[in-house]
Design an enzyme around this catalytic site. Structure first.
Site, PDB file in Angstrom:
ATOM      1  N   ALA A  99       0.942  -0.654   0.305  1.00  0.00           N
ATOM      2  CA  ALA A  99       0.591   0.062   0.013  1.00  0.00           C
ATOM      3  C   ALA A  99       0.799   1.330   0.077  1.00  0.00           C
ATOM      4  CB  ALA A  99      -1.170  -0.018   1.443  1.00  0.00           C
ATOM      5  N   CYS A 100       1.595   1.454  -1.055  1.00  0.00           N
ATOM      6  CA  CYS A 100       2.516   2.543  -1.313  1.00  0.00           C
ATOM      7  C   CYS A 100       1.703   4.336  -1.420  1.00  0.00           C
ATOM      8  CB  CYS A 100       3.187   2.148  -2.417  1.00  0.00           C
ATOM      9  SG  CYS A 100       4.268   0.632  -2.283  1.00  0.00           S
TER      10      CYS A 100
END
Length: 474
Positions: free
Chosen positions: A9-10
């Protein structure tokens, strides 16, 4: 997929050459997955084989044939290859940079017609099967696009490419369909776990690319909600839900607030543009500060002065689950071996520091190649991570100590780059020189952070619940 999937989840940033202060192209990303999951930093040397090689993923059994020649490239693989490499980011010998991936989410309607492919290409494999085989950012988009169209993909993702002239962002929207957009030279983009590319101009193949048959796929299945005939990839393939409102949109809002402070927007808005021209030119330090940010100066900062509700309302950009953060900078008008700089912050960017490595290096320090799930003082990941762990319980009291070290190191890094640029042409063995200098600089940063950890341990003692302050009048 693996029994222990690597959910990411960048947050990403892309900066065009005319939007940067020195003409550099820059792409960067926080690799966010698990609170403790060490990364390494390595150089993969150029290899030539007599026959074509075959790649088989340990993550989901995706496989494909590879060319006989693999170019040199840097990368940040996981500490174990049990679930695959997850090389994530790097710069190759042709100064092409790639970062993969920015996890995104396609809607159920689209996936009903073109579902994700269980053994298709995913984040684990992308850098490994693309970056060593391309000579430009545009070529990277074409190679990855062909792989997705042929083999399918097991995930919806965004992938960043850059070279000295162009920056491209590719998004996968279903099992086999994708689009890519060249970021205008005078613009930047910030991305946060959502399909972000908007209107596709199918008459402009110089600035857009797409999967074969994507328009027919959308039209035949009546997937386009637009009434004006436009092809808005985000509206057709993406989502618009509460996850976007609280998890994704606020990060875009804060990035655009940093680079366009005069523009007023709602943090929860679905209508913020994908790309913007910055109010001021962006430096590499600005890009790093974005990746290290957590809503400073707003009520939403988790360590700020806002209400408890505000401080926990939105997902920050830099957070405890960051494994590493990187900015891949390609500088203009410089020899190839020193043009590219792989800036790498191990652990949480807000608590770590971005260390510069010239792309021309041929090896990295042993500390950057070591480290597993157990803490080790000989692992760069754990050395930088330890400071964050020691800082967390007393953030407000000790943060200035960490900030001072970060600022001092950033000044040293700038001086280091200036000196190498001046000395470069005087060296006979350029590769050895760049390797030695980059590793010496990295070793200095490691030593500073080890000393910082010792100071934090000593200073933290005064905050112990078992502490006692004696009345001096007794």
């Amino acid at each position: 997929m693996s029994e222990y999937p690597n959910y990411s989840a960048c947050t990403s940033i892309l900066v065009g050459k005319k939007a940067s202060i020195d003409g550099s192209t820059m792409i960067g990303r926080n690799e966010d997955s698990k609170a403790t999951w060490p990364k390494h930093f390595v150089v993969n040397l150029r290899k030539e084989f007599k026959s074509k090689q075959k790649f088989i993923s340990k993550d989901n059994n995706f496989e494909m044939n590879l060319p006989k020649i693999s170019y040199k490239y840097t990368s940040t693989p996981e500490w174990t290859d049990k679930y695959g490499k997850f090389e994530e980011d790097g710069i190759n010998e042709y100064n092409v940079a790639m970062s993969a991936t920015e996890s995104a989410y396609a809607n159920e309607n689209v996936l009903g017609y073109d579902p994700l492919v269980k053994d298709g290409i995913g984040e684990e494999a992308m850098v490994t099967v693309v970056l060593p085989y391309i000579k430009s950012a545009r070529e990277g988009v074409k190679r990855l696009g062909k792989i997705i169209s042929k083999h399918g993909t097991c995930e919806s993702n965004g992938i960043l490419f850059s070279d000295k002239d162009e920056i491209w962002y590719l998004e996968t929207g279903s099992g086999h369909h994708w689009v890519a957009m060249r970021i205008p030279d005078d613009c930047y983009a910030v991305v946060s776990n959502q399909i972000s590319i908007r209107n596709i101009n199918f008459d402009d193949s110089n600035n857009f690319m797409w999967s074969k048959g994507i328009r027919e796929f959308v039209n035949n299945n009546k997937l386009n909600p637009e009434q004006n005939g436009s092809f808005n990839f985000r509206h057709i393939f993406g989502t618009k839900n509460l996850t976007d409102v609280y998890y994704n949109n606020p990060r875009v809002w804060y990035g655009q607030k940093m680079f366009n402070p005069d523009i007023k927007q709602n943090p929860e808005s679905h209508d913020m543009p994908f790309i913007r021209k910055p109010q001021y030119l962006i430096s590499v330090n600005d890009a790093q500060k974005f990746l290290a940010s957590h809503y400073q100066g707003t009520p939403y900062d988790p360590i700020g002065s806002g209400s408890k509700e505000d401080k926990t309302k939105y997902r920050p950009i830099s957070l405890a689950k960051t494994q590493e953060a990187h900015v891949l900078q390609i500088r203009p008008n410089l020899p190839d071996k020193i043009s590219g700089i792989h800036w790498l912050a191990m652990g949480v960017a807000a608590q770590s520091v971005f260390v510069p490595f010239f792309a021309g290096i041929e090896d990295t320090l042993s500390e950057y190649k070591n480290g597993n799930l157990n803490y080790s003082p000989k692992s760069a990941y754990w050395i930088f991570k330890l400071v964050g762990v020691l800082l967390d319980p007393h953030y407000l009291e000790l943060n200035d100590t960490v900030k001072n070290i970060q600022e001092n190191l950033n000044i040293k890094f700038k001086q280091f780059i200036i000196n190498v640029d001046k000395q470069y042409n005087k060296e006979k063995d350029i590769n050895k020189y760049l390797t030695d200098m980059s590793n010496k600089n990295a070793k200095d940063a490691i030593n500073e952070y080890q000393e910082l950890a010792y100071n934090l341990i000593a200073n933290s003692t005064d905050f112990s619940k078992l502490n006692y302050k004696q009345d001096l009048n007794l």
